[in-house]
Motif scaffolding. Structure first.
Motif, PDB file in Angstrom:
ATOM      1  N   ALA A   1       0.811  -1.229   0.000  1.00  0.00           N
ATOM      2  CA  ALA A   1       0.000   0.000   0.000  1.00  0.00           C
ATOM      3  C   ALA A   1       0.836   1.266   0.000  1.00  0.00           C
ATOM      4  CB  ALA A   1      -0.943  -0.009   1.207  1.00  0.00           C
ATOM      5  N   ASP A   2       2.012   1.238   0.647  1.00  0.00           N
ATOM      6  CA  ASP A   2       2.850   2.442   0.712  1.00  0.00           C
ATOM      7  C   ASP A   2       3.912   2.481  -0.372  1.00  0.00           C
ATOM      8  OD1 ASP A   2       4.568   0.477   1.550  1.00  0.00           O
ATOM      9  OD2 ASP A   2       5.175   1.479   3.404  1.00  0.00           O
ATOM     10  N   GLY A   3       3.803   1.578  -1.348  1.00  0.00           N
ATOM     11  CA  GLY A   3       4.764   1.542  -2.448  1.00  0.00           C
ATOM     12  C   GLY A   3       5.942   0.623  -2.218  1.00  0.00           C
ATOM     13  N   SER A   4       6.042   0.021  -1.037  1.00  0.00           N
ATOM     14  CA  SER A   4       7.144  -0.899  -0.751  1.00  0.00           C
ATOM     15  C   SER A   4       7.027  -2.156  -1.604  1.00  0.00           C
ATOM     16  CB  SER A   4       7.147  -1.291   0.724  1.00  0.00           C
ATOM     17  OG  SER A   4       7.385  -0.164   1.541  1.00  0.00           O
ATOM     18  N   SER A   5       8.174  -2.676  -2.012  1.00  0.00           N
ATOM     19  CA  SER A   5       8.214  -3.900  -2.807  1.00  0.00           C
ATOM     20  C   SER A   5       8.301  -5.113  -1.894  1.00  0.00           C
ATOM     21  CB  SER A   5       9.412  -3.862  -3.755  1.00  0.00           C
ATOM     22  OG  SER A   5       9.495  -5.053  -4.508  1.00  0.00           O
TER      23      SER A   5
ATOM     24  N   GLN B   1       9.053 -10.847   4.467  1.00  0.00           N
ATOM     25  CA  GLN B   1       8.592  -9.648   5.164  1.00  0.00           C
ATOM     26  C   GLN B   1       9.521  -8.478   4.811  1.00  0.00           C
ATOM     27  OE1 GLN B   1       5.843  -9.645   7.010  1.00  0.00           O
ATOM     28  NE2 GLN B   1       5.682 -11.472   8.283  1.00  0.00           N
ATOM     29  N   ARG B   2       8.982  -7.264   4.830  1.00  0.00           N
ATOM     30  CA  ARG B   2       9.803  -6.111   4.423  1.00  0.00           C
ATOM     31  C   ARG B   2      11.070  -6.013   5.275  1.00  0.00           C
ATOM     32  NH1 ARG B   2       6.478  -0.758   4.756  1.00  0.00           N
ATOM     33  NH2 ARG B   2       4.997  -1.980   3.520  1.00  0.00           N
ATOM     34  N   GLY B   3      12.177  -5.786   4.567  1.00  0.00           N
ATOM     35  CA  GLY B   3      13.475  -5.720   5.229  1.00  0.00           C
ATOM     36  C   GLY B   3      14.159  -7.067   5.371  1.00  0.00           C
ATOM     37  N   HIS B   4      13.523  -8.141   4.949  1.00  0.00           N
ATOM     38  CA  HIS B   4      14.080  -9.488   5.067  1.00  0.00           C
ATOM     39  C   HIS B   4      14.230 -10.100   3.671  1.00  0.00           C
ATOM     40  CE1 HIS B   4      12.156  -8.741   8.970  1.00  0.00           C
ATOM     41  NE2 HIS B   4      12.899  -9.697   9.499  1.00  0.00           N
ATOM     42  N   GLY B   5      15.207 -10.971   3.508  1.00  0.00           N
ATOM     43  CA  GLY B   5      15.359 -11.691   2.253  1.00  0.00           C
ATOM     44  C   GLY B   5      15.406 -10.763   1.056  1.00  0.00           C
ATOM     45  N   GLY B   6      14.507 -11.003   0.088  1.00  0.00           N
ATOM     46  CA  GLY B   6      14.483 -10.203  -1.126  1.00  0.00           C
ATOM     47  C   GLY B   6      13.616  -8.971  -1.066  1.00  0.00           C
ATOM     48  N   SER B   7      13.027  -8.666   0.088  1.00  0.00           N
ATOM     49  CA  SER B   7      12.200  -7.457   0.236  1.00  0.00           C
ATOM     50  C   SER B   7      13.055  -6.338   0.825  1.00  0.00           C
ATOM     51  CB  SER B   7      10.997  -7.731   1.139  1.00  0.00           C
ATOM     52  OG  SER B   7      10.131  -8.682   0.540  1.00  0.00           O
ATOM     53  N   PRO B   8      13.105  -5.173   0.164  1.00  0.00           N
ATOM     54  CA  PRO B   8      14.005  -4.097   0.602  1.00  0.00           C
ATOM     55  C   PRO B   8      13.735  -3.630   2.026  1.00  0.00           C
ATOM     56  CG  PRO B   8      13.120  -3.655  -1.595  1.00  0.00           C
ATOM     57  CD  PRO B   8      12.361  -4.829  -1.057  1.00  0.00           C
ATOM     58  N   VAL B   9      14.800  -3.149   2.664  1.00  0.00           N
ATOM     59  CA  VAL B   9      14.700  -2.561   4.006  1.00  0.00           C
ATOM     60  C   VAL B   9      13.909  -1.256   3.901  1.00  0.00           C
ATOM     61  CG1 VAL B   9      16.017  -1.567   5.927  1.00  0.00           C
ATOM     62  CG2 VAL B   9      16.868  -3.597   4.729  1.00  0.00           C
ATOM     63  N   PRO B  10      12.953  -1.019   4.803  1.00  0.00           N
ATOM     64  CA  PRO B  10      12.176   0.222   4.765  1.00  0.00           C
ATOM     65  C   PRO B  10      13.054   1.464   4.886  1.00  0.00           C
ATOM     66  CG  PRO B  10      11.102  -1.366   6.184  1.00  0.00           C
ATOM     67  CD  PRO B  10      12.442  -1.945   5.827  1.00  0.00           C
TER      68      PRO B  10
END
Length: 314
Positions: free
Chosen positions: A11-15, A60-69
């Motif tokens: 929702a906030d544009g995070s991948s 989850q965001r910031g973990h693995g392949g999901s970028p750090v907020p």
């Protein structure tokens, strides 16, 4: 095993990095991992379930392949609302209209399910859930990582240990002993301790610290009571991070608890420590609430019942 990766935008544009395994059209399972982990934490379940399920695992965001907020947006990037947003985004992108799935969450992944309990898209797509080694509140108050009696000192020390900004460094025999003490049962196999250590040490320091602050102030008690779907609760009896008292209280509060499973000798990392038991609970939920076919084990691998019947008739 076939795998495809999809990039989902929250929702906030995070991948959000998502991996999909197994045959199209098979009963769907969504896996949400815990704090400092990644999709690799679910490898045993993916390997088992993807034979006859469509398994959707995401970082989850910031973990693995999901970028750090973005640290400048810490208040928004790290929150239970963000966890719920990400889960809804994954469900919306990976499932078809009206398609339902069993959603399993370990630790922070279980908290993600609680945080999403009131969300319309979650209620639309989630047929049943597994809350695995998790808790809704008072995490630092109840944690048993620091060997002291309950009280302010233990809470303060637990908060300091779990919220530390210090780098974890390389995986060493000493770091594995510390991790096993804090997160696993005393009898955990060395290769499983090593696997957990490598996953945890790979978590970026910023994400580890950012999410630790959210978990320290967590309060999802009301959300547990809003989980109006069948839910199984599973915990290791030797869990020091989210001790069994959390799971027992959740089982009492849930509107439709289908069972409370306590695994003797197991710690917090149950999907890695007791992979067969966790997979079995997910399979039971898909069988009951998605109409998945019951399977037989052949050479320790699940084979659909229909296949067994056809081979017997031949």
């Amino acid at each position: 095993m076939n795998r495809r990766d999809i990039a989902v935008t929250s929702a906030d544009g995070s991948s959000v990095h998502v991996e999909v395994y197994g045959p199209e059209g098979a009963p769907a399972v969504v896996l949400a991992h815990g704090w400092t982990c990644s999709t690799r934490f679910w490898d045993a379940q993916i390997w088992d379930l993807a034979v006859d399920h469509r398994v959707i695992a995401y970082d989850q965001r910031g973990h693995g392949g999901s970028p750090v907020p973005d640290p400048l947006a810490a208040g928004k990037g790290y929150s239970t609302e963000a966890l719920a947003d990400d889960l809804e985004a994954v469900l919306g992108a990976a499932l078809g209209p009206g398609e339902r799935a069993v959603v399993a969450g370990h630790s922070m992944g279980g908290m993600t399910i609680m945080a999403a309990a009131r969300r319309p898209l979650f209620r639309q797509h989630a047929a049943a859930a597994l809350l695995c080694s998790t808790g809704p509140s008072r995490l630092t108050d109840e944690a048993l990582v620091v060997p002291l009696g309950p009280g302010r000192l233990r809470t303060r020390l637990s908060r300091a240990v779990l919220g530390s900004k210090a780098p974890l460094g390389p995986v060493t025999p000493v770091s594995k002993r510390i991790l096993r003490y804090a997160t696993m049962g005393a009898g955990s196999a060395p290769e499983r301790v090593d696997a957990c250590a490598r996953i945890v040490h790979a978590c970026p320091r910023a994400a580890r610290h950012g999410w630790s602050q959210v978990l320290a102030g967590l309060d999802l008690e009301a959300d547990v009571r809003e989980l109006r779907l069948p839910v199984t609760v599973l915990v290791g009896a030797a869990d020091r991070l989210t001790p069994p008292r959390h799971s027992r209280a959740m089982a009492e509060a849930l509107p439709h608890c289908t069972g409370l499973v306590e695994l003797a000798g197991m710690g917090h990392m149950t999907p890695v420590e007791a992979p067969e038991a966790v997979s079995a609970q997910i399979r039971e939920l898909t069988l009951t609430y998605l109409g998945a076919k019951k399977n037989h084990l052949v050479n320790d691998r699940p084979v659909p019942e229909q296949t067994v019947k056809e081979e017997a008739e031949a």
